[in-house]
Design an enzyme around this catalytic site. Structure first.
Site, PDB file in Angstrom:
ATOM      1  N   ASP A 199       0.871  -1.355  -0.056  1.00 43.77           N
ATOM      2  CA  ASP A 199       0.081   0.069   0.116  1.00 43.77           C
ATOM      3  C   ASP A 199       0.748   1.153  -0.126  1.00 43.77           C
ATOM      4  O   ASP A 199       0.498   2.125  -0.345  1.00 43.77           O
ATOM      5  CB  ASP A 199      -0.958   0.145   1.451  1.00 43.77           C
ATOM      6  CG  ASP A 199      -1.999  -0.803   1.049  1.00 43.77           C
ATOM      7  OD1 ASP A 199      -2.652  -1.028   0.051  1.00 43.77           O
ATOM      8  OD2 ASP A 199      -2.727  -1.200   2.254  1.00 43.77           O
TER       9      ASP A 199
HETATM   10  C1  BGC Z   1      -2.437  -3.863   4.783  1.00 44.13           C
HETATM   11  C2  BGC Z   1      -2.405  -4.752   3.466  1.00 44.13           C
HETATM   12  C3  BGC Z   1      -1.038  -4.369   2.784  1.00 44.13           C
HETATM   13  C4  BGC Z   1      -0.058  -4.422   3.466  1.00 44.13           C
HETATM   14  C5  BGC Z   1       1.306  -3.701   2.992  1.00 44.13           C
HETATM   15  C6  BGC Z   1      -1.231  -3.858   5.454  1.00 44.13           C
HETATM   16  O1  BGC Z   1      -1.341  -2.798   6.583  1.00 44.13           O
HETATM   17  O2  BGC Z   1      -3.533  -4.593   5.453  1.00 44.13           O
HETATM   18  O3  BGC Z   1      -3.277  -4.658   2.773  1.00 44.13           O
HETATM   19  O4  BGC Z   1      -0.868  -5.261   1.612  1.00 44.13           O
HETATM   20  O5  BGC Z   1      -0.352  -3.455   4.656  1.00 44.13           O
HETATM   21  O6  BGC Z   1       1.374  -2.618   2.644  1.00 44.13           O
END
Ligand code: BGC
Length: 831
Positions: A483
């Site tokens: 993200d």
């Molecule tokens: C989110 C995931 C994401 C991960 C890496 C987590 O906080 O829930 O959807 O893939 O972070 O960024």
């Protein structure tokens, strides 16, 4: 250093001091009513949605930590204490907290008074039950006072913590006998209320926080408890609470038991009132009557225990390694249930207000949960798919209460659609229930746009195909799995969203990671099509499978050319066409995600890139506490890369050990037959193996955390964000399918172990499509993979060999046995 121990027989973690490095919590509830409960009885309760239906208040970021909860105060002469130690923090003479599956028990003793506080959310009941047993272990009579206390939240936790000008005037309660009703906002649009009750009449109560605690008293020094008792206050606005006072006289050796409850009640709109202004309590009274005595409490405990016996009997392990057995057989599966229920909404790190259910998160959570209750997985898949847009893209999140997509964050995370294929594929492999694909499912929650689920999968697949960039790799959009890698955002102003500021989506920035996903889940999609083509004799699905495989093969080529850096897979191309995650980059030269995903997808397995990529992971990303996400860590902010560079080096996505993708490396190593290395990667982040360093790790030793600080961080080895992480599901996949090698396929169950040579024998009992398989794996020569001989029901059996679907090409494919049957399987590893 340890702060407790595993009690495997009772499936409990027993915490022996209240002073754990951080609150160590448990989750109570497995349907609609949930409680987060710490080892000091801190925590909060909610019904379905941690933001919109919060029953009790909780202040994150407080000092001391974990000040609110389900408190019991004991007054014994001049001494006041809590069995959970908090909030008074008077030292007990003994203390134990047992976190079990869906329940917790806190036992403490002080000055000869033993208190046992048992908490459970019963199956089929929208309430928390709390039994408090007091025992006089002195040889003199004891006159005690007992005060239970909780603080209500005014339902919407976000409003509750921000809109004080309104909500300090809204709180309303009713008191009726031993019950305190929290009916805030019930007079207008709500038709639900909360009730706190005791199974006997109290000697006093308070419903105003100021009256019970004192304006400047606080939970560590409630005026009513330390002073002259409850005042019978009725809250009008301000902060409604439920506090009661009981006088207890105990002879030497005598025990007394109280049952308290906190329930959530909904009334039909035309049955809201029993008299003008008086709420209809009939449902609450039925709830209280149902759980009014010890027998009812014990029955609820027993029912819960039986429930978990059933759930865990679907996968049991006996390997001689107690840590492995308890993680794979109990705690990892337990955490998978929790992540299935919560997604990333409510933990001690997720406030329950920020996010509902994540599209990609919930799809991945299914991978570790589907074998436990496939029917619930089925329902979840249909809910998630209904938030998909017609072009195949998806809302990134949706609210559990409404099941509607969340407009604030919207769409544009271009990995999301492919995770729907991943989750559905896992369901199909587990259950063989292809009827789910014919279910009509809305697009964008609009029933007029409904199409069969299979069409949703087709659009997921097509979405990637129709969103390719200059190198033939998938466009990344706002972000992919990571993200924080925001290649189309360019935010320079504090407070802006890293994902939604600026163009957010662009025609240039591409993700090698999604390329890997497309190959992995595109193949899965083709397998599903092929399966339908075969079973239904459908040429159209046969052609769809062929086309899908052609697209997959093109993507494989793109990944092996533009996505290959020489010794590892690149991460991405940014909006200017520059490589991200290549040796030519100043920082962030190598990332973990594409190595795991591309190798799991089988890219470069035959031509050597896969092995080279994993070698690079070991060389550049390995640490004693796990594999870090990237190296070298970013030391300055790059607007063109986004949030990932906003974190200090070693934390979160900027070179933290982001546990979620460690199991990808485990699975990838296993796919190449590297059992020793696969297990090493598995073990390093697996909580039971690092219990001894709980002082460094700090989070619970019985569940995975999202992140462990990486080697560039000051707190190297310190974990954060326990419980709600995709690590749970992927770790279960990695141990059960990749290492122990029990893998559901569309056509049956494959046995294909890839283990460390030191593991000489193990037995897995696995329920699969209604049949129980007892699978014994013997490894006399210390092999890492490869089955030499196999017996099914004592009959020597042909191996599926290279024609089979097994990753190593040497597995044993078992056709589904008749439901209810027990199948004995034995395999011997070696060449
Ligand atoms: C989110 C995931 C994401 C991960 C890496 C987590 O906080 O829930 O959807 O893939 O972070 O960024």
């Amino acid at each position: 250093m340890k702060y407790g121990f595993f009690d495997d027989e009772n499936r409990e973690y027993v915490i022996t001091t209240p002073r754990t490095p951080l609150p160590w919590i448990n989750y109570l509830g497995c349907e609609d009513f949930f409680v987060l409960l710490s080892n000091t009885a801190g925590g909060y309760a909610f019904y379905r949605d941690a933001r919109l239906r919060r029953l009790t208040r909780y202040r994150y970021n407080n000092s001391p930590l974990d000040s609110e909860g389900f408190r019991i105060y004991i007054r014994d002469g001049a001494s006041v204490w809590n069995p959970g130690w908090q909030p008074v923090q008077a030292e007990p003479d003994s203390y134990r907290c047992r976190h079990g599956l869906g329940y917790s028990v806190i036992e403490a003793e002080k000055d000869g008074i033993g208190v046992r506080q048992e908490l459970i959310v019963p199956k089929g009941g929208n309430c928390l039950l709390m039994r408090v047993g007091l025992t006089n272990r002195c040889d003199v009579q004891k006159q005690l006072k007992l005060f239970p206390y909780i603080e209500f939240c005014l339902w919407d936790a976000m409003e509750d913590g921000s809109n004080f000008q309104r909500n300090l005037s809204c709180g309303e309660v009713e008191v009726d006998g031993a019950a305190i009703y929290h009916k805030t906002e019930y007079r207008e649009r709500r038709n639900h209320y909360a009730v706190f009750w005791a199974n006997r009449m109290p000697d006093g109560f308070d419903t105003s926080r100021d009256a019970f605690l004192g304006v400047y008293g606080g939970p560590a020094r409630p005026e009513a408890v330390f002073g002259s008792g409850c005042t019978g206050s009725i809250a009008h606005g301000w902060q409604p609470v439920a506090a009661q006072e009981f006088s207890v006289c105990l002879e030497p050796g005598e025990r007394s038991s109280f049952i308290f409850g906190l329930g959530y009640i909904e009334n039909p709109t035309d049955e809201k009132w029993e008299a003008p202004g008086v709420i209809n309590k009939s449902r609450a009274k039925a709830m209280m009557a149902r759980y009014s005595d010890d027998a009812a409490f014990d029955a609820a405990m027993k029912e819960l225990g039986d429930h978990w016996d059933g759930l865990l009997s679907g996968f049991r392990l006996s390997s001689g390694d107690a840590k492995l057995d308890r993680m794979a057989g109990i705690w990892n599966q337990y955490q998978c249930m929790v992540t299935f229920n919560m997604s990333r909404s409510a933990s001690y790190y997720e406030s329950g207000m920020g996010r509902g259910m994540g599209f990609r998160d919930s799809c991945q959570d299914l991978l570790g949960f589907v074998h436990m209750i496939p029917e619930r997985a089925r329902e979840r898949i249909l809910d998630i798919a209904a938030t998909q847009f017609e072009d195949g893209s998806a809302y990134h999140q949706y609210q559990p209460l409404t099941k509607k997509g969340n407009m604030d964050i919207g769409s544009g995370f271009n990995d999301d659609p492919l995770w729907l294929i991943a989750g559905t594929d896992a369901y199909l492999r587990e259950t063989g229930d292809f009827s789910i694909l014919n279910e009509m499912v809305d697009f964008d929650n609009d029933p007029t746009k409904a199409q069969p689920l299979m069409e949703h999968l087709r659009r997921s697949f097509r979405f990637t195909l129709t969103h390719l960039g200059p190198h033939g790799l998938p466009l990344i959009g706002r972000a992919d799995w990571n993200d924080c890698l925001n290649l189309n955002c360019f935010s320079e102003t504090p407070g802006e969203s890293f994902q939604t500021t600026g163009p957010s989506e662009g025609p240039v920035a591409e993700s090698v990671f999604i390329g890997g996903m497309f190959v992995k889940y595109g193949r899965a999609y083709a397998d599903i099509c092929r399966h339908i083509a075969r079973t239904e004799g459908s040429d159209a699905y046969g052609r769809e499978a062929d086309e899908a495989l052609k697209a997959v093969s093109d993507m494989e080529t793109a990944v092996l050319t533009a996505g290959w850096d020489g010794s590892w897979f690149r991460r991405a191309y940014d909006a200017f066409g520059h490589v991200v995650g290549g040796s030519g980059c100043e920082e962030g030269k190598i990332f973990i995600e594409p190595q795991g995903m591309c190798v799991m997808a089988g890219i470069g397995r035959k031509t050597g890139e896969a092995a080279a990529a994993l070698k690079s992971v070991k060389e550049h990303l390995d640490t004693p506490y796990g594999v870090v996400l990237l190296q070298p860590a970013y030391t300055r902010y790059h607007a063109e890369l986004g949030e990932i560079t906003s974190y200090p080096p070693g934390y979160k996505e900027n070179a933290g050990i982001f546990c979620h993708n460690n199991p990808w490396i485990t699975c990838a190593e296993a796919s190449l037959g590297h059992g020793g290395r696969a297990f090493e990667v598995y073990r390093r982040i697996t909580p039971a193996y690092i219990e001894d360093i709980s002082d460094i790790h700090r989070t619970e030793p019985y569940c995975y955390s999202q992140m462990i600080a990486g080697k560039d961080a000051a707190g190297f080895g310190e974990a954060k964000n326990s419980w709600l992480t995709g690590t749970a599901a992927w770790s279960f996949v990695s141990i059960s399918q990749a290492i122990l090698g029990i893998r559901p396929e569309l056509d049956g169950l494959t046995i294909d172990p890839c283990i460390p040579s030191s593991l000489k024998s193990y037995t897995v009992t696995r329920r699969f499509r209604g049949a129980d398989y007892r699978i014994t794996v013997d490894n006399p020569d210390g092999a890492e993979t490869g089955i030499r001989e196999a017996w099914v029901e004592e009959k020597k059996t042909e191996l599926s060999g290279n024609a089979g679907p097994c990753l190593t090409g040497r597995g044993l494919l078992l056709a589904p046995a008749a439901p209810g049957s027990v199948v004995e399987v034995k395999v011997i590893l070696g060449v």
